[in-house]
Write an enzyme that holds these catalytic residues in place. Sequence first.
Site, PDB file in Angstrom:
ATOM      1  N   GLU A  44     -10.403  -4.541 -10.007  1.00  0.00           N
ATOM      2  CA  GLU A  44     -10.297  -3.028 -10.610  1.00  0.00           C
ATOM      3  C   GLU A  44     -11.130  -3.079 -12.210  1.00  0.00           C
ATOM      4  O   GLU A  44     -11.362  -1.295 -12.620  1.00  0.00           O
ATOM      5  CB  GLU A  44      -9.369  -1.454  -9.955  1.00  0.00           C
ATOM      6  CG  GLU A  44      -8.408  -1.482  -9.292  1.00  0.00           C
ATOM      7  CD  GLU A  44      -7.691  -0.972  -9.148  1.00  0.00           C
ATOM      8  OE1 GLU A  44      -7.856   0.256  -9.227  1.00  0.00           O
ATOM      9  OE2 GLU A  44      -6.303  -0.519  -9.321  1.00  0.00           O
TER      10      GLU A  44
ATOM     11  N   SER B 183      -8.084   1.548  -6.482  1.00  0.00           N
ATOM     12  CA  SER B 183      -9.424   1.228  -5.192  1.00  0.00           C
ATOM     13  C   SER B 183      -9.726   1.168  -3.757  1.00  0.00           C
ATOM     14  O   SER B 183     -10.825   0.720  -3.554  1.00  0.00           O
ATOM     15  CB  SER B 183     -10.207   0.867  -6.503  1.00  0.00           C
ATOM     16  OG  SER B 183     -10.047   1.516  -7.315  1.00  0.00           O
TER      17      SER B 183
ATOM     18  N   ASN C 227      -0.357   6.796  -8.259  1.00  0.00           N
ATOM     19  CA  ASN C 227      -1.131   6.374  -9.243  1.00  0.00           C
ATOM     20  C   ASN C 227      -1.105   6.213 -10.603  1.00  0.00           C
ATOM     21  O   ASN C 227      -1.051   7.341 -10.930  1.00  0.00           O
ATOM     22  CB  ASN C 227      -2.849   5.947  -9.118  1.00  0.00           C
ATOM     23  CG  ASN C 227      -3.326   6.101  -7.424  1.00  0.00           C
ATOM     24  OD1 ASN C 227      -3.513   4.445  -7.857  1.00  0.00           O
ATOM     25  ND2 ASN C 227      -3.527   6.702  -7.214  1.00  0.00           N
TER      26      ASN C 227
ATOM     27  N   SER D 137     -13.801  10.949 -11.199  1.00  0.00           N
ATOM     28  CA  SER D 137     -12.559  11.050 -10.888  1.00  0.00           C
ATOM     29  C   SER D 137     -12.285  12.301 -10.375  1.00  0.00           C
ATOM     30  O   SER D 137     -12.145  13.460 -10.618  1.00  0.00           O
ATOM     31  CB  SER D 137     -12.379   9.855 -11.843  1.00  0.00           C
ATOM     32  OG  SER D 137     -12.304   8.302 -12.544  1.00  0.00           O
TER      33      SER D 137
END
Length: 323
Positions: free
Chosen positions: A14, A164, A288, A297
């Site tokens: 990531e 992800s 998360n 995002s």
Amino acid sequence: MKNIAIIMGGYSSEYKISLISGNVVYQNLDYKKYNPFCVHIFKDKWVYVDADDREYPIDKNDFSSTVDGKKITFDCVFNAIHGTPGEDGLMQAYFELIGMPQTACDYYQAALTFNKRDLLSVLKPYGIQTAISYYLNLGDEINIDEIISKVGLPCFVKPNKAGSSFGISKVHALEDLPTAIETAYKEDNEIIIESFLDGTEVSVGVINYKGKVTVLPMTEIVSENDFFDYEAKYLGKSQEITPARISDELTEKVGAIAKRAYEVLKMKGFSRSEFIIVNDEPFMLEMNTIPGMTNESLLPQQAAAAGISLQDLFGNAIEIALQ
């Protein structure tokens, strides 16, 4: 002026997304209040990177850097590392040891939430529902019939500790299971295989905003792909609808569960929890603690829907860390 180190990069797949997130934070801090520094954390080097891409090593004894003979120290760290070592508790523990304020949750919460299996088992006694799951560790005997009889088809095969959507497969046929398991093992030596939940997927941001635990408007995710995978997340192969097209009643129900999870775990900083709603019942998939901060995002989208600018969102995180 407070010196703020924005840590980005990391040791996992990531790292590229983290560099984008970190730069978005850098661009959106209030420069009248904060003096931001981009700090890249990689396995082979920890460096402060200036505007001309010159690199200055970070002294791990006190997390400082020296530029032209002058020592730079930081008042606070803004953690923008997705994956290890920023999201799994390693950096949090290090900063706690050296007494450095940082914007993420504490190390125990980071380690717990990073481990999907452990997180869901801790939340279960609080009445938070999850998919039916089967666990495998590298080296375990793989009994295909036993797995399928427990979770059914289709099912999801996921690395236990990765983000992800790296290493995740949706399996429709029995014979595809071994390949999916192999793919997941490339990311992690622990796997979680979950039953497929056919429902509405929503993502719920919960943050401490000005001292109050706040549930942000939630996002409904409609993936063009078979599920919300890497392409859907980052390459535009999904519709992300904020606020989600669900009833007020259901919005309140899901929000209350996400908030309860945040409070039960004694979370700090940002969190973004994923749920699938089946027949008006929310099932939690994961949480998360360093959600993406890129312009695409979800958490920034949700903050915008709540009338919170990126400058306010990031500044608030720093102020709460400094307290």
